[in-house]
Motif scaffolding. Sequence first.
Motif: not given
Ligand SMILES: *Cc1c(COP(=O)(O)O)cnc(C)c1O
Length: 249
Positions: A39-41, A62-64, A87-89, A183-185, A235-237, A243-245
């Motif tokens: 869960a990406v919070t 988290e990414s920050r 840590f995903v960012g 990866s983030v495509p 990785r699901i936000g 939605p994020r602000k």
């Molecule tokens: C924010 C984020 C996510 C989550 O993205 P959603 O599209 O909101 O599910 C996944 N991976 C990374 C690296 C992110 O920064």
Amino acid sequence: MSAPDRAAELRANLRAVRLRIATAAERAGRDPNTITLIAVTKFFPVADVLALAEAGVTDFGESRDQDASTKAAEFADLSPSPVSWHFVGRLQTNKARSVASYADVVHSVDRAALVDALANGVRAADRAPLAVLLQVSLDVNDVNTIAGPSGASERGGVRPGDLLALADQVASRPELVVAGVMSVPPQDRDPADAFSELLQLSAALRAQHGGATMISAGMSADLDSAIEHGATHVRIGTALLGPRKPTIG
Ligand SMILES: *Cc1c(COP(=O)(O)O)cnc(C)c1O
């Protein structure tokens, strides 16, 4: 929204996401229990982390660094449940020491300077070896390009041709464990095509580092395709938290 309403909303979102994971796994002939939901919070309060943990989520992303370190500490004070922090960012070298003090998995290692900074951070914090995923750039322009000195692409992620050398650098540090790929495509690429390339890169990595079995791929929009192509961690936000602000997201 009141706290009980928010908790109910999060539980409903969680059920829907778990169903998507199960459906995609079934279609791919995979056991859904082999896929970990993270869960990406980011940008959401610790109350949401608590509600999701109570609903059974064990892994949070988290990414920050600033937000992540605060939230992880607040959560530990408030809840007896042990959870894993991912840590995903994008990670700046000067934040690596802090991240190494609380993260259980770092998904975004893409250059040698980060390897040393994280390893030194783990040593300073006297923690167990840290699981590291190598973030790969799947930008079509990076696939056949000769890397610059760092091997990292502009957008983040090591170029595929430099993946194995970077993995060897991680493996040379006893404070770190080569755990897999992430990866983030890129937006302009068909996700299925990108995830299938990532699966091939994962196989090449596993041939050299047998324990590197994690494949961190798939977000709210494309988790189904990622699971069909072997993702072990999604990785699901948005699909869980909403939605994020826009101003900060
Ligand atoms: C924010 C984020 C996510 C989550 O993205 P959603 O599209 O909101 O599910 C996944 N991976 C990374 C690296 C992110 O920064």
